[in-house]
Motif scaffolding. Sequence first.
Motif, PDB file in Angstrom:
ATOM      1  N   TYR A 141      -8.359   2.867  -0.608  1.00 35.47           N
ATOM      2  CA  TYR A 141      -7.367   1.937  -0.058  1.00 35.47           C
ATOM      3  C   TYR A 141      -7.439   0.596  -0.774  1.00 35.47           C
ATOM      4  O   TYR A 141      -6.407  -0.011  -1.091  1.00 35.47           O
ATOM      5  CB  TYR A 141      -7.598   1.768   1.433  1.00 35.47           C
ATOM      6  CG  TYR A 141      -6.745   0.688   2.073  1.00 35.47           C
ATOM      7  CD1 TYR A 141      -5.405   0.907   2.345  1.00 35.47           C
ATOM      8  CD2 TYR A 141      -7.292  -0.555   2.381  1.00 35.47           C
ATOM      9  CE1 TYR A 141      -4.618  -0.078   2.915  1.00 35.47           C
ATOM     10  CE2 TYR A 141      -6.522  -1.557   2.953  1.00 35.47           C
ATOM     11  CZ  TYR A 141      -5.183  -1.304   3.214  1.00 35.47           C
ATOM     12  OH  TYR A 141      -4.417  -2.291   3.766  1.00 35.47           O
ATOM     13  N   GLU A 161       0.841  -1.193   0.000  1.00 36.18           N
ATOM     14  CA  GLU A 161       0.000   0.000   0.000  1.00 36.18           C
ATOM     15  C   GLU A 161       0.874   1.240   0.000  1.00 36.18           C
ATOM     16  O   GLU A 161       2.070   1.188   0.316  1.00 36.18           O
ATOM     17  CB  GLU A 161      -0.901   0.009   1.239  1.00 36.18           C
ATOM     18  CG  GLU A 161      -0.101  -0.055   2.539  1.00 36.18           C
ATOM     19  CD  GLU A 161      -0.993  -0.174   3.756  1.00 36.18           C
ATOM     20  OE1 GLU A 161      -1.226   0.873   4.386  1.00 36.18           O
ATOM     21  OE2 GLU A 161      -1.447  -1.295   4.053  1.00 36.18           O
ATOM     22  N   ASP A 174      -5.866   0.954  -4.056  1.00 37.59           N
ATOM     23  CA  ASP A 174      -4.420   1.090  -3.901  1.00 37.59           C
ATOM     24  C   ASP A 174      -3.771  -0.277  -3.690  1.00 37.59           C
ATOM     25  O   ASP A 174      -2.730  -0.579  -4.297  1.00 37.59           O
ATOM     26  CB  ASP A 174      -4.124   2.015  -2.718  1.00 37.59           C
ATOM     27  CG  ASP A 174      -2.635   2.266  -2.540  1.00 37.59           C
ATOM     28  OD1 ASP A 174      -1.959   2.552  -3.541  1.00 37.59           O
ATOM     29  OD2 ASP A 174      -2.146   2.140  -1.398  1.00 37.59           O
ATOM     30  N   VAL A 175      -4.365  -1.124  -2.842  1.00 40.05           N
ATOM     31  CA  VAL A 175      -3.836  -2.477  -2.617  1.00 40.05           C
ATOM     32  C   VAL A 175      -3.907  -3.296  -3.901  1.00 40.05           C
ATOM     33  O   VAL A 175      -2.953  -4.017  -4.253  1.00 40.05           O
ATOM     34  CB  VAL A 175      -4.603  -3.174  -1.480  1.00 40.05           C
ATOM     35  CG1 VAL A 175      -4.181  -4.638  -1.363  1.00 40.05           C
ATOM     36  CG2 VAL A 175      -4.363  -2.461  -0.151  1.00 40.05           C
TER      37      VAL A 175
END
Length: 358
Positions: A218, A209, A221-222
């Motif tokens: 998030y 991340e 992003d991962v």
Amino acid sequence: MSTASTPGVVRDAADDPVKTGPSGGPRTRATGHRTGYLLYVAGKLGGAAVSLFAVLVTSFFLFRIIPGDPVKAMTHGKPTSLEQMATLRKQFGLDLPMWQQFTEYCAKALTGDLGISYQFHAPVGELIAEKVPATLLLTGVAVLIYSTLGLWLGTRSAWRHGGLGDRVNTGVALTLWSVPSFWLGLLMIIVFSVGIGPIPGMFPSGGMESGNETGFAYVLDVAHHMVLPVVTLVAVGYAQTLLVMRSSLLDEMGSDYLTTARAKGLRDDLVRRRHAVPNAMLPTVTMIFINLGHVAAGSILVETVFSWPGLGGLFYQALSVPDLPVVQGLFVVFAGAMILMNLLADLLYPLLDPRVGR
């Protein structure tokens, strides 16, 4: 004179204490099948227990032949007296005779206590639990993709063997299977992360991340960080499943039951899906469960290349010290996952093929 003693007279089934079915046969056979399956299960459970004990023995002695002193590695660069080093060895039980270290290790491991890390000064179980989600996410997604892709392409290649598609699929699979995963990962970083020629850098080179995202951002992003390591694992992993499925299905292609199914007028697609593929799945089931075992083990090299914060990276860190409790604990977890998946595959075999376990 009783009926039982009269030559040539057949006793009634109701008088037979063993045969309880209408004709005496079906229920007896069913009981025999259940007994045979239970014996089969007991044998597999016993084999798994022996394998697990062998893993404990191997994990203890294997990593003690690695060059290096854990205490010296922990105190590297720090002024440490001989008395302090002796205290550390006593604290971690390294001053005990080897047999006593082994018995204490086995006793604790069987209760789930994998010891205290030399490097992180924390329980090994907690360190492993902290890293498990990242490894399950990365390798779980990769195994799901390459198992599905390998089964699909392997089936189509075998069913149309000799054609252009079969030659291309087999050639690509053999090539990727022979490529080291770490080399392919480094190539992915150079081409798609750093960028080369007209190809710009599009993906992160490492990590899980960016560290400044929340919510759905998030998740994206991962997923962005997962692309390169997942593609690396899929590229190397799907080839084995494809080749095993292709070989198994080719063995079934000339069977008489497929000729009979076609003679009954079944479409070629139905013959493949309902008859050929289910009978060719037995060797591939083992491969799929082995792949599931790899979900726990992760991929040490790929996680290291991409700095993925999972069990593979933790194993590499611990091995460089060497941090014996961590490497032993991870070895037991990795091998235990493989033993469990193989056991589940063995227990599933009789459901797929009733001839197994008789």
